[in-house]
Design a protein around this motif. Structure first.
Motif, PDB file in Angstrom:
ATOM      1  N   ALA A 226       0.834  -1.204   0.000  1.00 32.82           N
ATOM      2  CA  ALA A 226       0.000   0.000   0.000  1.00 32.82           C
ATOM      3  C   ALA A 226       0.865   1.249   0.000  1.00 32.82           C
ATOM      4  O   ALA A 226       0.569   2.223  -0.710  1.00 32.82           O
ATOM      5  N   ALA A 227       1.939   1.238   0.767  1.00 32.10           N
ATOM      6  CA  ALA A 227       2.848   2.397   0.792  1.00 32.10           C
ATOM      7  C   ALA A 227       3.491   2.602  -0.579  1.00 32.10           C
ATOM      8  O   ALA A 227       3.615   3.738  -1.047  1.00 32.10           O
ATOM      9  N   ASP A 228       3.893   1.502  -1.227  1.00 34.13           N
ATOM     10  CA  ASP A 228       4.469   1.601  -2.574  1.00 34.13           C
ATOM     11  C   ASP A 228       3.463   2.168  -3.569  1.00 34.13           C
ATOM     12  O   ASP A 228       3.804   2.991  -4.413  1.00 34.13           O
ATOM     13  N   LEU A 229       2.205   1.710  -3.463  1.00 23.29           N
ATOM     14  CA  LEU A 229       1.169   2.218  -4.363  1.00 23.29           C
ATOM     15  C   LEU A 229       0.922   3.705  -4.145  1.00 23.29           C
ATOM     16  O   LEU A 229       0.788   4.462  -5.115  1.00 23.29           O
ATOM     17  N   ARG A 230       0.875   4.128  -2.886  1.00 27.50           N
ATOM     18  CA  ARG A 230       0.679   5.563  -2.604  1.00 27.50           C
ATOM     19  C   ARG A 230       1.835   6.387  -3.165  1.00 27.50           C
ATOM     20  O   ARG A 230       1.630   7.448  -3.746  1.00 27.50           O
ATOM     21  N   SER A 231       3.049   5.883  -3.003  1.00 33.30           N
ATOM     22  CA  SER A 231       4.228   6.590  -3.507  1.00 33.30           C
ATOM     23  C   SER A 231       4.200   6.674  -5.030  1.00 33.30           C
ATOM     24  O   SER A 231       4.457   7.736  -5.615  1.00 33.30           O
ATOM     25  N   THR A 232       3.884   5.582  -5.679  1.00 31.63           N
ATOM     26  CA  THR A 232       3.806   5.554  -7.137  1.00 31.63           C
ATOM     27  C   THR A 232       2.717   6.489  -7.646  1.00 31.63           C
ATOM     28  O   THR A 232       2.907   7.225  -8.620  1.00 31.63           O
ATOM     29  N   TYR A 233       1.573   6.488  -6.967  1.00 27.35           N
ATOM     30  CA  TYR A 233       0.466   7.360  -7.358  1.00 27.35           C
ATOM     31  C   TYR A 233       0.850   8.828  -7.185  1.00 27.35           C
ATOM     32  O   TYR A 233       0.560   9.660  -8.049  1.00 27.35           O
ATOM     33  N   ALA A 234       1.526   9.149  -6.076  1.00 33.91           N
ATOM     34  CA  ALA A 234       1.964  10.528  -5.839  1.00 33.91           C
ATOM     35  C   ALA A 234       2.946  10.970  -6.922  1.00 33.91           C
ATOM     36  O   ALA A 234       2.859  12.097  -7.432  1.00 33.91           O
ATOM     37  N   ASP A 235       3.860  10.078  -7.299  1.00 42.04           N
ATOM     38  CA  ASP A 235       4.808  10.389  -8.380  1.00 42.04           C
ATOM     39  C   ASP A 235       4.078  10.609  -9.690  1.00 42.04           C
ATOM     40  O   ASP A 235       4.403  11.512 -10.462  1.00 42.04           O
ATOM     41  N   TRP A 236       3.090   9.791  -9.976  1.00 46.20           N
ATOM     42  CA  TRP A 236       2.322   9.902 -11.203  1.00 46.20           C
ATOM     43  C   TRP A 236       1.546  11.214 -11.230  1.00 46.20           C
ATOM     44  O   TRP A 236       1.505  11.911 -12.251  1.00 46.20           O
ATOM     45  N   LEU A 237       0.927  11.549 -10.090  1.00 47.68           N
ATOM     46  CA  LEU A 237       0.185  12.817 -10.016  1.00 47.68           C
ATOM     47  C   LEU A 237       1.100  14.017 -10.268  1.00 47.68           C
ATOM     48  O   LEU A 237       0.752  14.942 -11.004  1.00 47.68           O
ATOM     49  N   GLU A 238       2.274  13.977  -9.659  1.00 50.28           N
ATOM     50  CA  GLU A 238       3.224  15.068  -9.824  1.00 50.28           C
ATOM     51  C   GLU A 238       3.681  15.189 -11.271  1.00 50.28           C
ATOM     52  O   GLU A 238       3.782  16.286 -11.821  1.00 50.28           O
ATOM     53  N   ALA A 239       3.926  14.059 -11.921  1.00 51.27           N
ATOM     54  CA  ALA A 239       4.394  14.079 -13.315  1.00 51.27           C
ATOM     55  C   ALA A 239       3.309  14.536 -14.273  1.00 51.27           C
ATOM     56  O   ALA A 239       3.591  15.158 -15.299  1.00 51.27           O
ATOM     57  N   ASN A 240       2.053  14.251 -13.973  1.00 52.14           N
ATOM     58  CA  ASN A 240       0.949  14.595 -14.870  1.00 52.14           C
ATOM     59  C   ASN A 240       0.230  15.874 -14.491  1.00 52.14           C
ATOM     60  O   ASN A 240      -0.746  16.239 -15.139  1.00 52.14           O
ATOM     61  N   ALA A 241       0.663  16.542 -13.445  1.00 49.98           N
ATOM     62  CA  ALA A 241       0.013  17.773 -13.015  1.00 49.98           C
ATOM     63  C   ALA A 241       0.380  18.959 -13.907  1.00 49.98           C
ATOM     64  O   ALA A 241      -0.278  19.974 -13.904  1.00 49.98           O
ATOM     65  N   ARG A 242       1.416  18.807 -14.653  1.00 54.36           N
ATOM     66  CA  ARG A 242       1.898  19.939 -15.478  1.00 54.36           C
ATOM     67  C   ARG A 242       1.139  20.074 -16.742  1.00 54.36           C
ATOM     68  O   ARG A 242       0.605  19.483 -17.443  1.00 54.36           O
TER      69      ARG A 242
END
Length: 109
Positions: A93-109
């Protein structure tokens, strides 16, 4: 239709109640998982000693339909006929949250 769903739900509840694992079932599973790489000749001797050791330290929280086993700092959920290491689920679950946060940051632009 309500009757079928009610009977199915009752059957699931009865199944979970009847298959709620005991401490001995957990100990057997844990020892078998831990020592699965040993040759058969060594497993019998080592397994008995390890069972005794684990038996003294394992703690069980019984919730009627499932049990939570704590051995040292490891927590395992026993439900139905299965044992699920909760530590591994927490890490996933921690890995999924981290991956999701990275994805959000990369696609927020």
């Amino acid at each position: 239709m309500k009757t079928i769903i009610s009977l199915l739900l009752l059957a699931v509840i009865i199944f979970l109640f009847l298959t709620n694992p005991t401490s001995e079932e957990y100990i057997s599973w844990y020892v078998n998982e831990s020592l699965s790489d040993l040759p058969d000749a060594d497993f019998d001797r080592t397994g008995d000693v390890f069972c005794s050791y684990v038996r003294r330290q394992v703690r069980r929280s019984d919730y009627l339909f499932c049990s939570v086993f704590t051995y040292r700092s490891h927590t395992t959920l026993g439900i139905g006929l299965n044992f699920i290491p909760i530590d591994a689920l927490s890490e996933q679950a921690a890995d999924l949250r981290s991956t999701y946060a990275d994805w959000l940051e990369a696609n927020a632009r």
